[in-house]
Write an enzyme that holds these catalytic residues in place. Structure first.
Site, PDB file in Angstrom:
ATOM      1  N   ARG A   1      -2.331 -25.811  21.291  1.00 56.60           N
ATOM      2  CA  ARG A   1      -3.038 -24.636  21.729  1.00 56.60           C
ATOM      3  C   ARG A   1      -2.049 -23.510  22.129  1.00 56.60           C
ATOM      4  O   ARG A   1      -2.241 -22.162  21.869  1.00 56.60           O
ATOM      5  CB  ARG A   1      -4.028 -24.595  22.462  1.00 56.60           C
TER       6      ARG A   1
ATOM      7  N   GLU B   1     -10.930 -38.034  15.164  1.00 57.87           N
ATOM      8  CA  GLU B   1     -10.791 -36.983  15.711  1.00 57.87           C
ATOM      9  C   GLU B   1     -12.050 -36.487  16.793  1.00 57.87           C
ATOM     10  O   GLU B   1     -12.155 -35.736  17.119  1.00 57.87           O
ATOM     11  CB  GLU B   1     -10.358 -35.565  15.307  1.00 57.87           C
TER      12      GLU B   1
HETATM   13 FE    FE Z   1      -9.260 -32.749  11.333  1.00 54.07          FE
HETATM   14 FE    FE Z   2      -7.108 -30.263  11.984  1.00 50.93          FE
END
Ligand code: FE
Ligand code: FE
Ligand code: ZN
Length: 268
Positions: A21, A240
């Site tokens: 980020r 994820e």
């Molecule tokens: Fe992804």
């Molecule tokens: Fe991604």
């Protein structure tokens, strides 16, 4: 990172090339990269999928943001040359009210400037949820970018299950039709990696909120069908999901066990 992945039953992993980020960046030592390269070869790892920072935007409405994205992607690709055979995954970009056509053109032009300066690493465009002005929620948009590539052998697609579901592709009730549509529009040969995530939201919601495997709107059945799908074998599958390490270990075991039970498929 490799040792940890092996310990929890994985044979691939994803990592951010830098702060996801922000702009913080510590260049890895050459010796560490060599260690990683040897480890991956010795342990027969599938390709790794390095993720670019979320903040990069090749079609921003601000020139300095576009230039920064190009510069960062170039540096990341140079870095990845030290571990050949792995992937660099990017989010195509957000067109910021300029319209998808302009976004697609700027992304295409940006990639055509970036790729010739580096060698080897294949860059993956991720399928997006269509949140805000994200480009790449429709297979057609991704195809338009791929179609404009001067080095087509250097690009591929990473399919994120949460994102395609949020984009309106019903992988729960109609997985075969979605894969057929992908094949017709882009070609399954371009698919190089899967992000396997459940979604907190229903199909078509354009939200992009990942959920743990089996606890969201996609569910364990549909995710297992993808994990064990004959047309997707051999691809790296990346989790994820909102987890710490023990959660990932459980999800890998759950997917393998469920696939084995349903399909007699001993996937690893
Ligand atoms: Fe992804
Ligand atoms: Fe991604
Ligand atoms: Zn996401």
């Amino acid at each position: 990172m490799g040792e940890t992945a092996a310990e929890i039953g994985a044979n691939t992993f994803a990592f951010f090339t830098r702060n996801p980020r922000g702009r913080g960046f510590r260049k890895p030592e050459a010796a560490d990269l060599e260690k990683l390269r040897n480890f991956l070869a010795q342990n027969h790892f599938a390709p790794l999928v390095a993720h670019a920072p979320y903040t990069l935007n090749l079609c921003s409405d601000r020139q300095e943001v576009r230039a920064y994205a190009e510069q960062t992607m170039r540096e990341d690709l140079e870095l990845l040359e030290a571990i050949p055979g792995n992937y660099y995954n990017i989010h195509p970009g957000c067109h910021m009210r300029k319209g998808a056509e302009t976004g697609i053109r700027e992304i295409t032009e940006g990639l055509n400037r970036i790729l010739p300066g580096t060698s080897g690493t294949v860059l993956l465009l991720e399928t997006m949820a269509g949140k805000g002005s994200e480009v790449g929620a429709r297979f057609e948009e991704l195809w338009q970018i791929l179609d404009g590539m001067q080095m087509p052998e250097r690009v591929g697609i990473c399919l994120d299950t949460c994102h395609v579901f949020d984009a309106g592709y019903d992988i729960v009730n109609d997985l075969e039709a979605v894969l057929d549509e992908f094949d017709r529009t882009i070609g399954l040969g371009m698919l190089r990696a899967i992000h396997l995530n459940d979604s907190k939201n229903p199909c078509g919601s354009h939200k992009d909120r990942h959920e743990k495997i089996g606890e969201g709107e996609i569910g364990l059945d549909a995710l297992t069908a993808i994990f064990a799908h004959p047309r997707l074998q051999g691809l790296p599958f990346i989790l994820e999901t909102p987890n710490e390490l023990p959660g990932y270990e459980r999800e890998i075991a759950l997917l393998k066990k469920t696939a084995e039970k349903r399909y007699g498929n001993d996937k690893d």
